[in-house]
Design a protein around this motif. Structure first.
Motif, mmCIF file in Angstrom:
data_model
loop_
_atom_site.group_PDB
_atom_site.id
_atom_site.type_symbol
_atom_site.label_atom_id
_atom_site.label_comp_id
_atom_site.label_asym_id
_atom_site.label_seq_id
_atom_site.Cartn_x
_atom_site.Cartn_y
_atom_site.Cartn_z
ATOM 1 N N GLN A 81 6.693 54.032 15.772
ATOM 2 C CA GLN A 81 5.794 54.978 15.109
ATOM 3 C C GLN A 81 5.238 55.994 16.094
ATOM 4 O OE1 GLN A 81 5.561 51.647 15.131
ATOM 5 N NE2 GLN A 81 4.740 50.853 13.220
ATOM 6 N N HIS A 82 5.012 55.566 17.322
ATOM 7 C CA HIS A 82 4.481 56.472 18.336
ATOM 8 C C HIS A 82 5.555 57.461 18.778
ATOM 9 C CE1 HIS A 82 2.350 56.989 22.484
ATOM 10 N NE2 HIS A 82 2.244 58.055 21.748
ATOM 11 N N VAL A 83 6.759 56.947 19.036
ATOM 12 C CA VAL A 83 7.862 57.798 19.474
ATOM 13 C C VAL A 83 8.197 58.847 18.412
ATOM 14 C CG1 VAL A 83 10.276 57.812 20.221
ATOM 15 C CG2 VAL A 83 8.781 55.961 20.921
ATOM 16 N N ALA A 84 8.005 58.503 17.150
ATOM 17 C CA ALA A 84 8.319 59.421 16.049
ATOM 18 C C ALA A 84 7.307 60.562 15.921
ATOM 19 C CB ALA A 84 8.396 58.645 14.735
ATOM 20 N N ARG A 85 6.163 60.442 16.556
ATOM 21 C CA ARG A 85 5.142 61.494 16.455
ATOM 22 C C ARG A 85 5.616 62.765 17.159
ATOM 23 N NH1 ARG A 85 -0.370 60.058 15.497
ATOM 24 N NH2 ARG A 85 -0.927 61.741 16.900
ATOM 25 N N VAL A 86 5.328 63.901 16.573
ATOM 26 C CA VAL A 86 5.731 65.192 17.130
ATOM 27 C C VAL A 86 5.143 65.403 18.523
ATOM 28 C CG1 VAL A 86 5.593 67.686 16.773
ATOM 29 C CG2 VAL A 86 6.025 66.183 14.834
ATOM 30 N N ASP A 87 3.949 64.866 18.769
ATOM 31 C CA ASP A 87 3.276 65.072 20.057
ATOM 32 C C ASP A 87 3.599 63.990 21.088
ATOM 33 O OD1 ASP A 87 1.890 62.997 18.825
ATOM 34 O OD2 ASP A 87 -0.098 63.786 19.302
ATOM 35 N N PHE A 88 4.571 63.117 20.805
ATOM 36 C CA PHE A 88 4.873 61.997 21.706
ATOM 37 C C PHE A 88 5.251 62.464 23.112
ATOM 38 C CE2 PHE A 88 8.190 59.253 23.562
ATOM 39 C CZ PHE A 88 7.397 58.173 23.890
ATOM 40 N N ALA A 89 6.278 63.287 23.236
ATOM 41 C CA ALA A 89 6.760 63.712 24.561
ATOM 42 C C ALA A 89 5.663 64.450 25.323
ATOM 43 C CB ALA A 89 8.006 64.582 24.429
ATOM 44 N N GLU A 94 1.692 64.624 29.622
ATOM 45 C CA GLU A 94 0.283 64.863 29.948
ATOM 46 C C GLU A 94 -0.265 63.724 30.813
ATOM 47 O OE1 GLU A 94 -3.434 64.777 27.094
ATOM 48 O OE2 GLU A 94 -2.131 66.504 26.650
ATOM 49 N N VAL A 95 0.048 62.481 30.451
ATOM 50 C CA VAL A 95 -0.422 61.330 31.220
ATOM 51 C C VAL A 95 0.213 61.334 32.611
ATOM 52 C CG1 VAL A 95 -0.348 58.803 31.392
ATOM 53 C CG2 VAL A 95 -0.943 59.893 29.211
ATOM 54 N N VAL A 96 1.518 61.541 32.678
ATOM 55 C CA VAL A 96 2.224 61.532 33.971
ATOM 56 C C VAL A 96 1.653 62.595 34.905
ATOM 57 C CG1 VAL A 96 4.465 62.032 35.061
ATOM 58 C CG2 VAL A 96 4.354 60.506 33.075
ATOM 59 N N GLU A 97 1.416 63.794 34.376
ATOM 60 C CA GLU A 97 0.868 64.877 35.197
ATOM 61 C C GLU A 97 -0.571 64.615 35.603
ATOM 62 O OE1 GLU A 97 1.608 68.445 32.954
ATOM 63 O OE2 GLU A 97 3.784 68.227 33.162
ATOM 64 N N LEU A 106 9.174 55.736 36.015
ATOM 65 C CA LEU A 106 8.621 55.305 34.739
ATOM 66 C C LEU A 106 9.739 55.129 33.725
ATOM 67 C CD1 LEU A 106 6.169 54.857 32.829
ATOM 68 C CD2 LEU A 106 6.185 57.342 32.448
ATOM 69 N N HIS A 107 9.675 54.028 32.981
ATOM 70 C CA HIS A 107 10.648 53.760 31.922
ATOM 71 C C HIS A 107 9.896 53.438 30.635
ATOM 72 C CE1 HIS A 107 13.773 53.461 34.976
ATOM 73 N NE2 HIS A 107 12.881 52.792 35.683
ATOM 74 N N LEU A 108 10.357 54.007 29.547
ATOM 75 C CA LEU A 108 9.801 53.708 28.234
ATOM 76 C C LEU A 108 10.758 52.755 27.534
ATOM 77 C CD1 LEU A 108 8.817 57.349 27.254
ATOM 78 C CD2 LEU A 108 7.380 55.602 28.340
ATOM 79 N N GLU A 109 10.214 51.686 26.967
ATOM 80 C CA GLU A 109 11.042 50.695 26.287
ATOM 81 C C GLU A 109 10.874 50.801 24.782
ATOM 82 O OE1 GLU A 109 11.047 46.630 27.499
ATOM 83 O OE2 GLU A 109 10.681 47.138 29.593
ATOM 84 N N LEU A 110 12.012 50.901 24.116
ATOM 85 C CA LEU A 110 12.062 50.910 22.654
ATOM 86 C C LEU A 110 12.861 49.705 22.202
ATOM 87 C CD1 LEU A 110 13.153 54.563 22.620
ATOM 88 C CD2 LEU A 110 11.235 53.808 21.266
ATOM 89 N N THR A 111 12.472 49.097 21.115
ATOM 90 C CA THR A 111 13.267 47.987 20.601
ATOM 91 C C THR A 111 14.504 48.531 19.906
ATOM 92 O OG1 THR A 111 12.123 47.952 18.484
ATOM 93 C CG2 THR A 111 11.239 46.528 20.240
ATOM 94 N N ARG A 127 15.286 62.936 24.739
ATOM 95 C CA ARG A 127 16.177 63.652 25.671
ATOM 96 C C ARG A 127 15.357 64.527 26.620
ATOM 97 N NH1 ARG A 127 20.002 63.726 21.359
ATOM 98 N NH2 ARG A 127 21.800 62.518 22.017
ATOM 99 N N ARG A 128 14.328 65.155 26.091
ATOM 100 C CA ARG A 128 13.455 66.003 26.919
ATOM 101 C C ARG A 128 12.816 65.177 28.038
ATOM 102 N NH1 ARG A 128 7.808 68.227 24.987
ATOM 103 N NH2 ARG A 128 7.138 69.220 26.900
ATOM 104 N N LEU A 129 12.335 63.988 27.691
ATOM 105 C CA LEU A 129 11.735 63.114 28.703
ATOM 106 C C LEU A 129 12.779 62.664 29.717
ATOM 107 C CD1 LEU A 129 9.374 60.996 26.429
ATOM 108 C CD2 LEU A 129 8.729 62.815 28.031
ATOM 109 N N ARG A 130 13.987 62.375 29.255
ATOM 110 C CA ARG A 130 15.079 61.988 30.155
ATOM 111 C C ARG A 130 15.384 63.097 31.153
ATOM 112 N NH1 ARG A 130 16.048 59.316 32.631
ATOM 113 N NH2 ARG A 130 18.217 59.794 32.995
ATOM 114 N N GLU A 131 15.401 64.332 30.663
ATOM 115 C CA GLU A 131 15.683 65.476 31.545
ATOM 116 C C GLU A 131 14.643 65.600 32.653
ATOM 117 O OE1 GLU A 131 15.906 68.704 28.770
ATOM 118 O OE2 GLU A 131 17.868 68.051 28.012
#
Length: 182
Positions: A81-89, A94-97, A106-111, A127-131
């Protein structure tokens, strides 16, 4: 509160990082996610909990740097539900910066079930986060319907084979063959 489970390289025995696990302290007890995540979901605050855990994990990366352990990585579980949010990336960045941690650690885990629910827009955000260097791990791989060919469609950097396969190692030949194959 975050609890950090060590991640060890089985070939070398060396500590390579940790998985940040979410726990809730209530009335002197430590509750596991099964006891509170459903409530957080129903109340619509799961994304806030995910973001808080992400912040703790990034803070820990910076603390490890201060201890001379800039080689360690951390993974954080994020809800579908969090990953699906438009503001997720944007929220992750924002947190990383704000914390000033290295996104490559940093790695994000999804089931696996969360991966199956992803929309094209969500995949683009991942994909944006991966880049930007942030890893995307597929947790509990092999418990549902995902296949290796299906996983190729997503920006996944690592597969975490489900415990049900690993628990039988090395005595169960079938499990060992599956794990080696993956």
């Amino acid at each position: 509160v975050p609890y950090f489970q060590p991640v060890v390289d089985l070939r070398t025995g060396r500590l390579v990082g940790a998985e940040s696990l979410c726990r809730l302290r209530a009335a002197g007890e430590l509750l596991l996610p099964v006891d509170f995540l459903e409530i957080a979901t129903e109340e619509g605050v799961l994304h806030l909990l995910d973001r808080q855990m992400l912040r703790h994990a990034c803070d820990e990366l910076v603390a490890w740097d201060g201890l001379g352990r800039g080689d360690l990585e951390v993974s954080v579980n994020v809800a579908a539900q969090h990953v699906a949010r438009v503001d997720f990336a944007d929220g992750v960045l924002e947190v990383v910066e704000a914390v000033g941690c290295d996104p490559a650690r940093l790695h994000l885990e999804l089931t696996e079930s969360a991966l199956l629910e992803l929309s094209p827009g969500t995949t683009d955000r991942l994909r944006r986060l991966r880049e930007l260097g942030i890893g995307v791990m597929l947790d509990d791989f092999g418990t549902r319907y995902a296949s290796l060919s299906y996983a190729r469609q997503f920006p996944v950097t690592a597969l975490k084979i489900d415990r049900s396969f690993v628990a039988g190692l090395p005595t169960t030949r079938t499990d060992a063959a599956i794990v080696r194959s993956v």
